[in-house]
Design an enzyme around this catalytic site. Structure first.
Site, mmCIF file in Angstrom:
data_model
loop_
_atom_site.group_PDB
_atom_site.id
_atom_site.type_symbol
_atom_site.label_atom_id
_atom_site.label_comp_id
_atom_site.label_asym_id
_atom_site.label_seq_id
_atom_site.Cartn_x
_atom_site.Cartn_y
_atom_site.Cartn_z
ATOM 1 N N CYS A 162 6.480 42.209 -11.935
ATOM 2 C CA CYS A 162 5.318 43.104 -11.970
ATOM 3 C C CYS A 162 4.259 42.733 -13.015
ATOM 4 O O CYS A 162 3.124 42.431 -12.652
ATOM 5 C CB CYS A 162 5.793 44.538 -12.224
ATOM 6 S SG CYS A 162 6.840 45.165 -10.906
HETATM 7 N N1 NAD Z 1 11.116 45.262 -9.334
HETATM 8 C C1 NAD Z 1 10.361 46.182 -9.913
HETATM 9 O O1 NAD Z 1 10.609 46.564 -11.068
HETATM 10 C C2 NAD Z 1 9.199 46.830 -9.184
HETATM 11 C C3 NAD Z 1 8.677 48.015 -9.691
HETATM 12 C C4 NAD Z 1 7.613 48.615 -9.024
HETATM 13 C C5 NAD Z 1 7.084 48.004 -7.899
HETATM 14 N N2 NAD Z 1 7.605 46.830 -7.446
HETATM 15 C C6 NAD Z 1 7.014 46.241 -6.249
HETATM 16 O O2 NAD Z 1 7.868 46.529 -5.151
HETATM 17 C C7 NAD Z 1 7.863 45.455 -4.207
HETATM 18 C C8 NAD Z 1 9.275 44.963 -3.988
HETATM 19 O O3 NAD Z 1 9.773 44.404 -5.184
HETATM 20 P P1 NAD Z 1 11.327 44.220 -5.485
HETATM 21 O O4 NAD Z 1 11.433 43.987 -6.950
HETATM 22 O O5 NAD Z 1 12.120 45.304 -4.872
HETATM 23 O O6 NAD Z 1 11.638 42.878 -4.716
HETATM 24 P P2 NAD Z 1 13.108 42.263 -4.434
HETATM 25 O O7 NAD Z 1 12.906 40.805 -4.302
HETATM 26 O O8 NAD Z 1 14.085 42.790 -5.425
HETATM 27 O O9 NAD Z 1 13.504 42.866 -3.031
HETATM 28 C C9 NAD Z 1 12.768 42.654 -1.886
HETATM 29 C C10 NAD Z 1 13.690 42.510 -0.699
HETATM 30 O O10 NAD Z 1 12.866 42.373 0.453
HETATM 31 C C11 NAD Z 1 13.457 41.422 1.327
HETATM 32 N N3 NAD Z 1 12.406 40.918 2.203
HETATM 33 C C12 NAD Z 1 11.433 40.029 1.928
HETATM 34 N N4 NAD Z 1 10.612 39.892 2.973
HETATM 35 C C13 NAD Z 1 11.086 40.698 3.942
HETATM 36 C C14 NAD Z 1 10.677 41.001 5.258
HETATM 37 N N5 NAD Z 1 9.583 40.452 5.774
HETATM 38 N N6 NAD Z 1 11.417 41.864 5.955
HETATM 39 C C15 NAD Z 1 12.516 42.452 5.427
HETATM 40 N N7 NAD Z 1 12.940 42.225 4.192
HETATM 41 C C16 NAD Z 1 12.233 41.366 3.446
HETATM 42 C C17 NAD Z 1 14.064 40.405 0.399
HETATM 43 O O11 NAD Z 1 15.116 39.698 1.035
HETATM 44 C C18 NAD Z 1 14.575 41.276 -0.741
HETATM 45 O O12 NAD Z 1 15.919 41.675 -0.551
HETATM 46 C C19 NAD Z 1 6.896 44.413 -4.780
HETATM 47 O O13 NAD Z 1 5.617 44.615 -4.270
HETATM 48 C C20 NAD Z 1 6.900 44.733 -6.262
HETATM 49 O O14 NAD Z 1 5.711 44.320 -6.902
HETATM 50 C C21 NAD Z 1 8.673 46.239 -8.048
#
Ligand code: NAD
Length: 450
Positions: free
Chosen positions: A302
């Site tokens: 992030c």
């Molecule tokens: N990690 C954090 O602390 C956090 C906090 C707030 C917001 N976010 C935002 O949330 C979103 C997700 O982040 P995250 O940390 O959970 O990512 P992550 O990588 O932990 O998880 C994402 C998951 O999505 C899956 N994926 C990817 N493309 C896909 C698709 N087309 N169809 C189905 N599954 C798919 C991946 O295999 C993975 O398991 C991002 O935009 C991030 O910026 C993250």
């Protein structure tokens, strides 16, 4: 194979039957429990696209709130792991995950057609940067395209992924509308950027107020009802763009304040002043000041990434986010500064110092090494001729290398990330000098703070 199991899971949802777990095949049969009765009502079924740091905790929060949750992820290995009851994220315990599975309230799948069962679909896929360090929303587009053909009429689609203002209206909605079936004539859309803070024991999906911006009144009402069912407080804003921009502002606020303190740290060090004592002193002001601490830099999915969505968006609308660009540059330079401070602590006669890096995850309490600034620190130390090893109780493998024992024979240790349970007493007892980048080892012999 799993597809068949999942179809059975959904049939179970649809018929409110009780089926035994042994009917679900070898992966989850190992848990030797049964799926209990679930409601057949589509209005209680939620599908979440992406089962990572955001999607899985959301799934568990929704289960707690009484939803039946389908967790869709395109990574087969991850889906198999989750369905076998092993949580891939620290904030969700195996016990909690297994309880949700055995209660029949949750199951993961790679099958996008399962979203047709849901009345609400949330998209929680990564939004990284491309090789030019500009927004790469390919996965978000893929997810929107993949669900579109299966979305049932009267479904609410919410994007929780972080992105630039306009992503919902200009990217997701056109993709869904141009790929959905003609029978799905009414789809509702909203943005509710996720604010989860992995490793935080206080703030979670339930007690963190949720921002919601929708494209019309009906969508707003649907999104409000959904988030009110899982969160204590929902903050409605007038458009998806306001919610998208607010998320970028929140994380950019952290970035620039960290940059300020990292720059200030270098000045204090040059002036012979302990920066942490200065921050403590300034924090005694009861208003108008918020403490930030120096560190190796910024990491994770992030803080280093989202502000670059903002700088990119600024350029698209003819602006220039100069302040944010400067902050990014200062944080990027921090690993080099830390490497130089570390090398200056080593006896000059040691030509190839052995340096142990303690903690490589981007922050305490997580195993996440995405964008960790410790990678650059390691690279700068290597360039300076040091031999590097690392130790992190939560990280099993990092950039293809394995950790060493904390007893590794070294000339200096750099505490980059203070992981819980990291016992540094023996290191201190051995007289190893430590550069503490975490402000967690004050007034100890041989320990120098940033
Ligand atoms: N990690 C954090 O602390 C956090 C906090 C707030 C917001 N976010 C935002 O949330 C979103 C997700 O982040 P995250 O940390 O959970 O990512 P992550 O990588 O932990 O998880 C994402 C998951 O999505 C899956 N994926 C990817 N493309 C896909 C698709 N087309 N169809 C189905 N599954 C798919 C991946 O295999 C993975 O398991 C991002 O935009 C991030 O910026 C993250």
């Amino acid at each position: 194979m799993l597809k068949d199991q999942f179809k059975r899971f959904l049939r179970n949802v649809a018929t409110s039957q009780t089926v035994t777990r042994s009917g679900l095949g070898p992966l989850i049969a190992g848990l030797a429990v049964k799926i209990t009765t679930m409601s057949a009502r589509r209005d209680q079924v939620l599908a979440i696209i992406g089962q990572g740091y955001v999607g899985l905790p959301l799934a568990m929060a929704a289960v707690e709130a009484g939803w039946s949750v389908i967790g869709v992820d395109n990574l087969e290995a991850k889906v198999a792991q989750i369905n076998s009851g092993i949580s891939p994220v620290e904030d969700i315990s195996n016990a909690q995950l297994q309880r949700a599975i055995t209660d029949g309230a949750y199951m993961a799948t790679t099958d996008f057609s399962s979203v047709s069962q849901a009345s609400v679909i949330t998209i929680c896929v990564p939004t990284p940067l491309d090789e030019k360090r500009e927004p790469d929303i390919t996965l978000l587009r893929d997810a929107a395209r993949a669900i579109a053909q299966f979305v049932s009429n009267e479904t609410l689609i919410v994007s929780e992924s972080t992105s630039y203002p306009g992503t919902l209206r200009e990217v997701i909605i056109p993709l869904v509308n141009s790929n959905k079936s003609t029978s799905s004539s009414k789809i509702y859309f909203a943005t509710a950027p996720e604010r989860v803070n992995p490793g935080d024991s206080k703030w979670n999906q339930k007690n963190t107020p949720r921002l919601v911006g929708a494209i019309d009144k009906q969508s707003q009402a649907k999104a409000l009802a959904f988030y009110e069912s899982i969160c204590d407080a929902v903050v409605l804003v007038t458009s998806p763009e306001v919610a998208e921009a607010a998320k970028l502002l929140e994380n950019t606020f952290r970035l620039v304040n960290i940059a300020l303190i990292n720059e200030f740290t270098q000045l204090c060090s040059a002036g012979g002043i302990n920066v942490n004592e200065v921050i403590d002193a300034a924090s005694s002001k009861p208003y108008g000041f918020m403490p930030f601490r120096p560190g190796v830099g910024v990491g994770g999915h992030c803080i280093p990434v989202d502000p670059l969505y903002l700088t990119w968006w600024a350029r698209q609308i003819g602006g220039h986010a100069q302040f944010v660009e400067n902050a990014t540059a200062i944080n990027h330079a921090m690993p080099r500064y830390v490497a130089e401070r570390a090398i200056s602590m080593v006896e000059p006669s040691i030509m190839k110092p052995k340096i142990l890096i303690l903690g490589v995850a981007y922050k305490p309490g997580v195993s996440d090494v995405r964008e960790t600034p410790v990678s650059k620190l390691r690279d700068f130390l290597n360039l300076k001729g040091a031999e590097i090893a690392w130790y992190d109780p939560l990280v099993l493998i990092w950039d293809g290398s394995e950790p060493v024992d904390i007893e590794w024979d070294c000339d200096l240790a750099i505490l980059a990330t203070r992981q819980p349970g990291m016992n540094l007493e023996r290191l201190i007892a051995r007289g190893i000098p430590i550069l503490d980048c975490t402000n967690s080892m004050t007034s100890l012999e041989g320990v120098v703070s940033l």
